[in-house]
Enzyme design. Sequence first.
Site, short mmCIF file in Angstrom:
data_model
loop_
_atom_site.label_atom_id
_atom_site.label_comp_id
_atom_site.label_asym_id
_atom_site.label_seq_id
_atom_site.Cartn_x
_atom_site.Cartn_y
_atom_site.Cartn_z
CG ASP A 271 -12.72 -1.60 -0.51
OD1 ASP A 271 -12.17 -2.69 -0.74
OD2 ASP A 271 -12.34 -0.53 -1.01
CG ASP B 167 -1.94 -1.11 1.20
OD1 ASP B 167 -2.05 -1.79 0.17
OD2 ASP B 167 -2.63 -1.29 2.22
#
Length: 240
Positions: free
Chosen positions: A129, A8
């Site tokens: 998500d 990330d």
Amino acid sequence: MIILPAIDLYEGKGVRLMQGDYSRMTVYLSDPVSGAKQMEADGAEWIHLVDLEGAKAGHPCNQETIAAIRKETRLKMEVGGGIRSLEVIASYLDAGIDRVILGTKALEDDVFLKEAVRRFGNHAAVGADVRNGMIATHGWQKTTGTSLNDFLDHLEEIGIGTVIVTDISKDGAMQGTNRALYESLKDQSHLNVIASGGISSLEDLRALEQMDLYGAILGKAMYTGAVNLKEALALGKEDA
């Protein structure tokens, strides 16, 4: 089952958030390119990259780092975070990225999503998500009124092939993945489901593999040493 180690990205560094909270960020890789090269050396074939900064800003912010990883490795690459135009998708694919992950824009703009599938086919994936069964957007900062199951049914109708399903409540918490969630998705037979969030042991990976999922993303557990990447990759290939 494909094991995808994750990086990330925020301000050119490899970081992890706790449950999507930008105020709870830990830097694990000061040099993400070297980190990706080590993942490749450990046997990874794919890498999962998220431009966290881009997800928050609404446009890509870490293209330079992503391009360097593309140049320095032979890894297959999927990239998400701030991809909200057809032009950005095209630029990533032209740069050698194998798959782009659409998030907020996929939920908010059906015309855009259908055109992405028409133009880019299986090179376009969607990130679903989830917070308490509902889809979250805008870098996990906004929870919508759309349920995961309804969203996946819609994606299947449109022709999306791959979906990355992340349980935000589990992400970065090192408390195990949401096995019940992924078990419930086994009937989504026309979608390649990639599990993400909370994978904290080889036992988690074994459980997911038994569900015949397409893939699983390995993040914080790999950085803390709770899961050895080489062992995880070997597990993913056992029934390949």
